[in-house]
Design an enzyme around this catalytic site. Structure first.
Site, short mmCIF file in Angstrom:
data_model
loop_
_atom_site.label_atom_id
_atom_site.label_comp_id
_atom_site.label_asym_id
_atom_site.label_seq_id
_atom_site.Cartn_x
_atom_site.Cartn_y
_atom_site.Cartn_z
N ASP A 32 -26.69 -42.09 35.66
CA ASP A 32 -27.03 -42.27 34.25
C ASP A 32 -28.04 -43.41 34.14
OD1 ASP A 32 -25.16 -40.34 33.61
OD2 ASP A 32 -23.58 -41.79 33.13
N ASP B 156 -28.45 -46.76 32.22
CA ASP B 156 -27.87 -47.81 31.39
C ASP B 156 -28.97 -48.76 30.96
OD1 ASP B 156 -25.16 -46.92 31.76
OD2 ASP B 156 -25.23 -47.79 33.76
#
Length: 206
Positions: free
Chosen positions: A136, A138
């Site tokens: 992901d 962040d």
């Protein structure tokens, strides 16, 4: 001022080797650790709370290190301002780097200070491979005032990325999830140096 998510380069001969109860995955190469991440905890007696990353998502170790062992501080905002990912050798390989282009474009419209954290920020700062095909993205957004309508617009724009973007809003008193805030459904979790808390209102927010 050292803040959570900052990347610290630490000197050789640092005090990590002296730590007790090191996990098994860390013990063999603790003397090779050069980059650590600042955790969200109080700095007491010039001891900085840090996190050490291993080779997998489950390999994390929290400890402290004397401020005298730090030789360089790299902030997420520095990585964003320098557009480090655009010249990174693996720019074409991972979708998270194209997602950074999207984040930059969106947040420029709101004149917000931001930077990558997590595995992306760590690899860009250290050069050590931590990103995978499933990583992901962040990021932190540093502001004490963001209208909820703007939060919703930003979250919606981020959904166009090919990876999940997880924006954290860093305020003076703690951090909140931009996604959670954009839903407008209190209470909301705020992460502070004293631990997580639930709050019904956010000072300075509309």
């Amino acid at each position: 001022m050292i803040q959570p998510h900052d990347l610290l380069k630490i000197k050789e001969g640092n005090h990590l080797i002296e730590k007790e109860n090191l996990p098994g995955w860390l013990s063999p190469y603790v003397s090779d650790v050069r980059y650590v991440v600042v955790r969200r905890a109080p700095i007491i007696d010039r001891e900085i709370p840090i996190g050490i990353r291993g080779k997998t998502r489950t390999e994390r170790f929290g400890t402290f290190i004397p401020i005298g062992d730090v030789i360089e501080r790299i902030t997420p905002e520095q990585l964003a301002k320098g557009q480090i990912w655009k010249t990174y050798p693996f720019y074409e390989r991972y979708d998270v780097f194209q997602a950074l282009d999207l984040v930059e474009s969106v947040l420029q419209q709101y004149q917000l200070s931001w930077g990558p954290t997590g595995s992306v920020g760590f690899e860009l700062a250290s050069g050590q491979p931590t990103i995978t095909e499933t990583s992901d993205l962040d990021i932190i957004i540093r502001t004490n005032d963001i209208p909820i309508d703007a939060a919703r617009e930003i979250v919606s724009a981020f959904e166009e990325a090919n990876v999940r973007i997880d924006p954290l809003v860093e305020m003076q008193d703690g951090a909140i999830s931009l996604i959670e805030y954009s839903k407008g459904q209190p209470p909301i979790l705020i992460r502070t140096t004293d631990g997580p808390k639930l709050i019904n209102t956010i000072p300075g927010y509309n």
